[in-house]
Motif scaffolding. Structure first.
Motif, PDB file in Angstrom:
ATOM      1  N   THR A 188     -45.706 -16.767 -22.137  1.00 49.86           N
ATOM      2  CA  THR A 188     -46.044 -17.966 -23.530  1.00 49.86           C
ATOM      3  C   THR A 188     -48.068 -18.040 -23.222  1.00 49.86           C
ATOM      4  O   THR A 188     -47.947 -18.396 -21.861  1.00 49.86           O
ATOM      5  CB  THR A 188     -45.823 -18.853 -23.423  1.00 49.86           C
ATOM      6  N   GLU A 248     -37.016 -14.164 -28.879  1.00 48.89           N
ATOM      7  CA  GLU A 248     -36.938 -15.418 -29.197  1.00 48.89           C
ATOM      8  C   GLU A 248     -35.818 -15.584 -29.724  1.00 48.89           C
ATOM      9  O   GLU A 248     -35.205 -17.048 -29.347  1.00 48.89           O
ATOM     10  CB  GLU A 248     -37.978 -15.724 -30.341  1.00 48.89           C
ATOM     11  N   PHE A 265     -34.149 -19.733 -19.547  1.00 45.58           N
ATOM     12  CA  PHE A 265     -34.533 -20.925 -18.887  1.00 45.58           C
ATOM     13  C   PHE A 265     -33.491 -22.262 -17.940  1.00 45.58           C
ATOM     14  O   PHE A 265     -33.546 -23.177 -17.823  1.00 45.58           O
ATOM     15  CB  PHE A 265     -35.603 -21.568 -19.314  1.00 45.58           C
ATOM     16  N   PRO A 286     -47.524 -22.479 -21.648  1.00 47.61           N
ATOM     17  CA  PRO A 286     -46.617 -22.264 -21.175  1.00 47.61           C
ATOM     18  C   PRO A 286     -45.341 -22.745 -20.440  1.00 47.61           C
ATOM     19  O   PRO A 286     -45.845 -23.641 -19.346  1.00 47.61           O
ATOM     20  CB  PRO A 286     -47.010 -20.527 -21.167  1.00 47.61           C
TER      21      PRO A 286
END
Ligand code: DON
Length: 533
Positions: free
Chosen positions: A340, A379, A393, A431
């Motif tokens: 990011t 995404e 994540f 990010p």
């Protein structure tokens, strides 16, 4: 002052300020330049969030987060036995409907000063004439070559027969063409006409589901920022569909009553307290946070002082609490790369912009729209594909963040602006997926509580706890062995991680000078401009 992930992009922003542009103009030019020179995260095919504070104190936020296509459904990433697949991670089905171009146009229409034509010019030039890549970029392209080839034609600009080397020129003719379509037709140059045609064609040919109707229906949204108080500071951050603003406010409110200033930054009590706070806040995130347009996020309750007090009621200053072990275990968090990107800008008049934008993973879905030259995001993986199943994540979600047609997936991106006694004080963001919120939390405390300069606050080592997995992730230099041992004796577990976050920030110092801080963990770059009289 312009701080971004790439020197060329920071220079593009500076050029716009010098032409008389404001912070929003510069932010648009920087994002467009990043789409060319930082393709792992800078993007046309992704989305992001902007926090805006005018010189006079007007606040606003723009949500240009991707949306699930209309044909998306709750179980679309599960196999016939109900087990999660990897289709949310790469390939055509991983993409949400891109929001970036609409966001750039919407922010320009509301706050831009210069002609959009001029703002997109540096990006077009960089794409058509090319620029020299860094060694980091060369190795990223090389290590992703086989996955690029899996989804794209060998003609794609990012693929070459030999290995890429530092200093090689990357020319992106297809991307330059797409940028020109946007220059000529604005929003319609991307969401309609030949670029839209190529996106839909790419989807059809690769088994994706984004349609012309999805593209036409996409609109970014202005949203009311999450504004909270911490001592004499006002924290202005992103509301849902980001979890960042609420989570950051919860953390700061929970830490506020404790004398962490006198305890010190690397004191056992401080680290234990911050860890226990983070554990609870991420547990709340997984249960209650999602797209506010689809799910009634209980924002007021989560930030209610009585709730904040209650939430820390079971805090034991002497030992670590246990995160429930129900979901713990068999997953790895992919955090080696920062894909990011954040930019922080303050212009000559004192307007401030804080933008975080992303494709999600490294080069998003890895799919380049054929003949249009840009990567699409992955995404959709930020949704909870199944209750209790962690995303890339390691974050777990529930109904609040389940997939629904046209819904926005929950984010951790936390672009933030801080005021001190009513005046602009700090612009920052990062990010780092789930670690974004804790990175912003720590950098704010480093400045406010431990009087660090902006650069020291950004460079200082970081740690992170996200409830599950039940461990403190920490950079190697975060804790000296003795402190680590004491924390382990309290029941904390550790995992060392190469680096956490990539914070780009600006501080308004007490002498009114701006201190830009580019994270030394990356190629990030702060560019200052002082007007000559
Ligand atoms: O919106 C989010 O929270 C994620 N898509 C951000 C991804 C990210 O930060 C990737 N960098 N490590």
């Amino acid at each position: 002052m312009v701080v971004s992930a790439h020197p060329i992009a920071s220079q593009a922003g500076m050029y716009i300020l010098q032409q008389g542009g404001n912070a929003v103009d510069a932010a648009i030019a920087v994002q467009l330049a990043l789409a060319v020179v930082y393709p792992r995260a800078g993007n046309l095919g992704g989305g992001g969030f902007m926090i805006y504070r005018s010189a006079t104190g007007e606040l606003n936020t723009l949500d240009y987060r991707e949306k699930a296509p209309a044909a998306a459904s709750k179980d679309m990433y599960l196999d016939k036995d109900g087990n999660p697949t990897t289709m949310s991670l790469s390939g055509h089905l991983a993409s949400g409907v891109p929001g970036t171009v609409d966001g750039l146009i919407a922010s320009h229409q509301k706050y831009g000063k210069l002609n959009f034509d001029l703002l997109i010019e540096p990006a077009i030039r960089l794409a058509s004439r090319g620029f020299e890549i860094t060694s980091d970029e060369a190795s990223r392209f090389n290590s992703n070559k086989s996955v690029f080839l899996k989804f794209n034609s060998p003609e794609t600009a990012f693929i070459r027969a030999d290995d890429w080397k530092q200093g090689d020129k990357l020319v992106q003719k297809d991307l330059a063409w797409t940028l020109k379509q946007i220059q000529e037709r604005g929003r319609a140059g991307f969401y309609e006409g030949p670029v839209a045609e190529k996106i839909v064609e790419e989807m059809k040919q690769g088994g994706g589901i984004i349609t012309h109707e999805d593209l036409q229906a996409y609109h970014s949204r202005w949203r009311v920022p999450v504004v909270s108080k911490y001592k004499e500071y006002k924290i202005i951050s992103m509301p849902p569909p980001s979890s960042g603003g609420i989570a950051l406010a919860q953390m700061l409110k929970m830490v506020e009553p404790y004398p962490i200033r006198s305890w010190g930054q690397r004191d056992l009590r401080t680290i234990h307290l911050m860890t226990e706070i983070e554990r609870r806040v991420y547990a709340d995130r997984s249960q209650y946070l999602g797209d506010i347009d689809f799910y009634p996020v209980p924002q007021d309750s989560l930030l209610d002082p009585k709730y904040i007090k209650y939430r820390l009621q079971d805090f034991n200053p002497d030992s670590a609490s246990k995160s429930t072990s129900i979901y713990a275990g068999n997953f790895k968090i992919a955090l080696e790369h920062f894909e990011t990107t954040h930019l922080s800008i303050i212009d000559q008049d004192g307007n401030a912009v804080s933008v975080t934008t992303t494709l999600n993973g490294n080069f998003g879905s890895k799919v380049v729209v054929d003949h249009a030259g840009f990567f699409l995001n992955n995404e959709m993986d930020d949704f909870s594909v199944k209750p209790g199943v962690p995303n890339m994540f390691g974050l777990i979600g529930a109904a609040a963040n389940a997939i629904e047609p046209s819904k926005r997936m929950l984010s951790s991106m936390t672009p933030t602006i801080v005021e001190k006694n009513g005046k602009l004080f700090m612009v920052l963001g990062s990010p780092g997926g789930s670690t974004i919120i804790t990175s912003v939390f720590q950098v704010i405390l480093n400045v406010i509580e431990w009087d660090m300069s902006m650069s020291d606050a950004v460079a200082a080592s970081r740690f992170h706890h996200q409830w599950l997995p039940d461990e403190i992730m920490a950079e190697a230099s975060a804790f000296d062995p003795n402190l680590k041992k004491q924390l382990e004796m309290m029941g904390h577990r550790f995992r060392e991680i190469k680096s956490i976050g990539l914070v780009d920030a600006v501080l308004v110092r007490s002498d009114h000078r701006l201190e830009g801080a580019a994270d030394p963990r990356g190629d990030d770059h702060a560019q200052r401009w002082e007007k000559q009289n």
